[in-house]
Design a protein around this motif. Structure first.
Motif, mmCIF file in Angstrom:
data_model
loop_
_atom_site.group_PDB
_atom_site.id
_atom_site.type_symbol
_atom_site.label_atom_id
_atom_site.label_comp_id
_atom_site.label_asym_id
_atom_site.label_seq_id
_atom_site.Cartn_x
_atom_site.Cartn_y
_atom_site.Cartn_z
ATOM 1 N N LYS A 20 103.533 -9.064 -14.552
ATOM 2 C CA LYS A 20 102.868 -9.385 -13.280
ATOM 3 C C LYS A 20 103.887 -9.790 -12.226
ATOM 4 C CE LYS A 20 98.319 -10.930 -14.967
ATOM 5 N NZ LYS A 20 97.426 -12.109 -15.133
ATOM 6 N N SER A 21 104.894 -10.566 -12.625
ATOM 7 C CA SER A 21 105.913 -11.010 -11.663
ATOM 8 C C SER A 21 106.728 -9.839 -11.135
ATOM 9 C CB SER A 21 106.840 -12.039 -12.317
ATOM 10 O OG SER A 21 107.728 -11.427 -13.244
ATOM 11 N N LEU A 22 106.807 -8.755 -11.928
ATOM 12 C CA LEU A 22 107.510 -7.548 -11.488
ATOM 13 C C LEU A 22 106.593 -6.612 -10.710
ATOM 14 C CD1 LEU A 22 109.486 -6.813 -14.793
ATOM 15 C CD2 LEU A 22 110.399 -7.811 -12.682
ATOM 16 N N GLY A 23 105.330 -7.017 -10.552
ATOM 17 C CA GLY A 23 104.370 -6.200 -9.816
ATOM 18 C C GLY A 23 103.930 -4.966 -10.569
ATOM 19 N N LEU A 24 103.926 -5.058 -11.910
ATOM 20 C CA LEU A 24 103.630 -3.887 -12.734
ATOM 21 C C LEU A 24 102.446 -4.154 -13.654
ATOM 22 C CD1 LEU A 24 107.285 -3.051 -13.843
ATOM 23 C CD2 LEU A 24 105.964 -1.875 -12.072
ATOM 24 N N PRO A 25 101.583 -3.152 -13.853
ATOM 25 C CA PRO A 25 100.497 -3.299 -14.833
ATOM 26 C C PRO A 25 100.980 -3.119 -16.256
ATOM 27 C CG PRO A 25 100.402 -1.122 -13.847
ATOM 28 C CD PRO A 25 101.506 -1.861 -13.134
ATOM 29 N N GLY A 26 102.149 -2.529 -16.423
ATOM 30 C CA GLY A 26 102.704 -2.289 -17.748
ATOM 31 C C GLY A 26 103.937 -1.424 -17.635
ATOM 32 N N ALA A 27 104.522 -1.118 -18.777
ATOM 33 C CA ALA A 27 105.729 -0.300 -18.818
ATOM 34 C C ALA A 27 105.795 0.401 -20.166
ATOM 35 C CB ALA A 27 106.974 -1.171 -18.602
ATOM 36 N N ILE A 28 106.630 1.415 -20.235
ATOM 37 C CA ILE A 28 106.936 2.087 -21.497
ATOM 38 C C ILE A 28 108.161 1.403 -22.095
ATOM 39 C CG2 ILE A 28 107.653 4.240 -22.597
ATOM 40 C CD1 ILE A 28 104.866 4.466 -21.556
ATOM 41 N N ARG A 29 108.127 1.146 -23.395
ATOM 42 C CA ARG A 29 109.295 0.571 -24.065
ATOM 43 C C ARG A 29 109.706 1.473 -25.226
ATOM 44 N NH1 ARG A 29 108.365 -4.931 -27.032
ATOM 45 N NH2 ARG A 29 107.541 -3.493 -28.608
ATOM 46 N N VAL A 30 110.978 1.846 -25.216
ATOM 47 C CA VAL A 30 111.586 2.571 -26.329
ATOM 48 C C VAL A 30 112.522 1.588 -27.026
ATOM 49 C CG1 VAL A 30 113.025 4.519 -27.016
ATOM 50 C CG2 VAL A 30 111.486 4.736 -25.047
ATOM 51 N N SER A 31 112.342 1.397 -28.329
ATOM 52 C CA SER A 31 113.171 0.425 -29.044
ATOM 53 C C SER A 31 113.745 1.067 -30.302
ATOM 54 C CB SER A 31 112.380 -0.833 -29.380
ATOM 55 O OG SER A 31 111.147 -0.540 -29.998
ATOM 56 N N LEU A 32 114.997 0.732 -30.590
ATOM 57 C CA LEU A 32 115.799 1.418 -31.589
ATOM 58 C C LEU A 32 116.028 0.561 -32.829
ATOM 59 C CD1 LEU A 32 118.462 2.667 -29.033
ATOM 60 C CD2 LEU A 32 116.564 4.013 -29.978
ATOM 61 N N ALA A 33 116.315 1.242 -33.940
ATOM 62 C CA ALA A 33 116.670 0.575 -35.186
ATOM 63 C C ALA A 33 117.839 1.319 -35.813
ATOM 64 C CB ALA A 33 115.485 0.538 -36.140
ATOM 65 N N LEU A 34 118.397 0.747 -36.859
ATOM 66 C CA LEU A 34 119.593 1.329 -37.458
ATOM 67 C C LEU A 34 119.357 2.701 -38.070
ATOM 68 C CD1 LEU A 34 119.488 0.908 -40.845
ATOM 69 C CD2 LEU A 34 119.818 -1.449 -40.169
ATOM 70 N N TYR A 35 118.084 3.032 -38.381
ATOM 71 C CA TYR A 35 117.784 4.331 -38.968
ATOM 72 C C TYR A 35 117.521 5.413 -37.930
ATOM 73 C CZ TYR A 35 113.299 1.865 -38.575
ATOM 74 O OH TYR A 35 112.248 1.093 -38.127
ATOM 75 N N ASN A 36 117.425 5.065 -36.662
ATOM 76 C CA ASN A 36 117.246 6.087 -35.630
ATOM 77 C C ASN A 36 118.535 6.877 -35.433
ATOM 78 O OD1 ASN A 36 115.119 3.783 -34.080
ATOM 79 N ND2 ASN A 36 114.440 5.840 -34.670
ATOM 80 N N ASP A 37 118.385 8.101 -34.919
ATOM 81 C CA ASP A 37 119.565 8.933 -34.666
ATOM 82 C C ASP A 37 119.385 9.683 -33.355
ATOM 83 O OD1 ASP A 37 117.812 11.032 -35.249
ATOM 84 O OD2 ASP A 37 118.623 11.369 -37.255
ATOM 85 N N SER A 38 120.392 10.463 -32.991
ATOM 86 C CA SER A 38 120.348 11.161 -31.706
ATOM 87 C C SER A 38 119.263 12.229 -31.684
ATOM 88 C CB SER A 38 121.713 11.771 -31.390
ATOM 89 O OG SER A 38 122.157 12.589 -32.455
ATOM 90 N N ASP A 39 118.885 12.779 -32.842
ATOM 91 C CA ASP A 39 117.789 13.751 -32.868
ATOM 92 C C ASP A 39 116.471 13.095 -32.431
ATOM 93 O OD1 ASP A 39 119.464 15.746 -33.737
ATOM 94 O OD2 ASP A 39 118.886 15.589 -35.849
#
Length: 401
Positions: free
Chosen positions: A365-384
């Protein structure tokens, strides 16, 4: 350049999800589990489940030993002084509520509790409600342009009426390490207790709670590649001694009759009822697995993936990254596109990301946004994984624009 993950095969769910056409990039919410954890859970249940601390029979003794071994492993992982400083709860949220009720007697009307503008609801609502119950003042530390708690403002807001400071180590929306040493020092100079929400931070690197110097440190198992339904509360011995008991029942009582009772100190005094035994044992196995990895290689892999993610988003027109994320995750919005519409199209293409306010509604709300997309990574993720994400993102934006 391709960035394969050498640890991907250790997580059987990743292969299963891939067979289902799914790319999992919602790791800040919960992580997939290593085979070592699955083996430990299977061993516990197949060889005889039993309650802990309550029986002299062999299944009970085995369960208690495995349970307490995990407590010791967690103490070692955090460099706590002793395992008795580790209290098991049913989640990080449960641990923070334990603190808000257990420390309520420390506050009188007019006292101040200080949190920051970026806190997860789990580190906002317990203190907000404590402030209502005790007629306290809830002080909100503002952020700078990079999504860090503003230290200059904090110096003027943390003062002699501050009884407690509770702040996140790593923002689950902005992906930035917060300036904890300076903040904790300010609070200590006024004699305030300090609480660190490590739910996101504990996943990335080894954190020494003695060096950090906080009174309490909280995290959840399920974000650290462990089972759900388990939270961990570390407390300095002196700080734990100030907690009042808040849940009552089996195991936490030392002696009782019908009208009076005496209760155990920490940790068992704050573990009323049957604890999440299998989850505790499973988290111990997860920590064994994580300890066996090349820590420097994990950090380097996650950092390289994060750079790829940021670079790809910054190259695309109309995308606004929130804050200045340093690792693990990126939250973003797209000009003229609602986050829910974008999330729907990504989901249809098998991309698992998070959309909405991320349990940080006041921040969005303080950023004036109703929401956002979040991409979050872990050690098993890769460039593919990221290539599939960006391909789906481009197709979704082409449709939505």
């Amino acid at each position: 350049m391709p960035l394969p993950s050498p640890w991907r095969a250790d997580f059987p769910a990743i292969a299963a999800l891939q067979r289902q056409g799914q790319t999992y990039l919602d790791n800040a919410a919960t992580t997939q589990k290593p085979q070592a954890l699955l083996d430990a859970l299977n061993h516990y249940y197949v060889n005889g489940a039993a309650n802990v601390h309550r029986a002299q029979h062999l299944p009970g003794a085995n369960a208690t030993q495995a349970f307490e071994n995990s407590r010791s492993k967690i103490a070692h992982w955090l460099n706590a002084g002793e395992s008795a400083q580790i209290v098991f709860t049913h989640g990080a949220t449960s641990a923070l509520n334990l603190l808000a009720y257990g420390l309520e007697h420390e506050c009188v009307a007019g006292d101040e509790i200080v949190i920051s503008a970026l806190e997860h609801h789990a580190n906002l609502l317990p203190w907000q409600q404590l402030a209502h119950r005790r007629d306290l003042k809830l002080i909100i530390l503002p952020l700078d342009a990079n999504g860090l708690i503003d230290l200059e403002a904090a110096a003027s807001l943390i003062g002699p009426r501050t009884r407690l400071l509770a702040v996140s180590q790593l923002s689950n929306v902005l992906g930035a390490w917060q300036p904890l040493p300076a903040l904790l020092s300010m609070a200590k100079s006024h004699g305030a207790l300090t609480v660190v929400d490590g739910a996101q931070g504990v996943v990335h690197g080894r954190h020494d709670v003695q060096a950090l110097g906080c009174d309490f440190y909280v995290f959840s198992s399920h974000k650290l590649y462990g089972p759900e339904g388990l939270g961990v509360l570390y407390g300095r011995n002196e700080a734990l001694a100030r907690l009042h008991h808040w849940q009552f029942g089996g195991e936490m009582v030392l002696t009782t009759d019908y009208h009076t009772a005496k209760f155990r100190p920490a940790p068992l005094g704050f573990e009323a009822g049957t604890p999440p035994i299998a989850s505790v044992i499973g988290l111990g196995a997860t920590l064994d697995y994580l300890a066996s990895l090349d820590h420097a290689a994990v950090v380097a892999h996650e950092a390289a993936l994060h750079r790829l993610l940021l670079d790809g988003l910054n190259r695309r027109e109309g995308i606004r990254v929130l804050g200045a994320p340093q690792l693990a995750l990126v939250s973003f919005v797209v000009e003229g596109v609602h986050n829910a519409d974008l999330a729907h199209l990504l989901t249809e293409q098998g991309i698992a990301v998070r959309a909405g306010h991320h349990c940080a509604m006041p921040l969005l709300k303080s950023l004036g946004l109703p929401g956002a997309i979040r991409v979050s990574l872990a050690l098993y993720n890769d460039s593919d994984d990221l290539e599939r994400f960006f391909s789906a993102l481009d197709q979704a934006l082409e449709l939505l624009r």
